[in-house]
Write a protein that holds these residues in place. Structure first.
Motif: not given
Length: 145
Positions: A31-32, A91, A93, A38
């Motif tokens: 996740h950014e 995909h 969280p 990351a």
């Protein structure tokens, strides 16, 4: 040798077992908002599992320490956590390999095993230290055990 103090859980059980493990593993958070996390990087996690119960099994154990080690250390040590698609998902969280999710997933795995035992011990908490200054404790909510 690990000498560590962990948050304590008050409980009504006769026996409390704690199993410590070191797990060397890599991961990345897909996740950014994870910033540098990351990127693939590694940790030497310190894991403590707390199990309690009132009855011992036929061999005099609440739970065999080796079994707990195999369920966790045997699966995760020297691996890329993201590769364990049965535990983690890139995909969802709620299934990213964050320290929070690692702790919860260890709890769920241990508790599933404990539920198969006739004397029904219970996992009270899982402690996962990711770095010397950061750790997570996972405990099920009251009534979820």
């Amino acid at each position: 040798m690990m000498h560590q103090l962990y948050p304590q859980v008050m409980h009504p059980y006769r026996y409390e077992l704690n199993k410590d493990m070191h797990i060397a593993a890599a991961h990345f958070i897909p996740h950014e908002a994870a910033g540098s996390c990351a990127n693939v990087h590694g940790h030497t996690y310190i894991v403590n599992v707390t199990i309690a119960g009132d009855e011992l099994d036929e061999s005099g154990f609440l739970v065999n320490f080796q079994t707990i080690k195999q369920l966790v250390h045997g699966k995760l040590d020297h691996t890329l956590l993201n590769d364990h698609s049965d535990w983690f998902d890139g995909h969802d969280p709620n299934r990213f390999p964050t320290t929070e999710v690692v702790a919860r997933t260890i709890y769920e795995t241990i508790q599933r095993y404990l539920d198969t035992l006739p004397h029904k011990p219970t996992c009270l908490q899982v402690f996962v230290r990711e770095t010397p200054t950061s750790y997570v404790v996972y405990r099920p909510k009251a009534g979820e055990r």
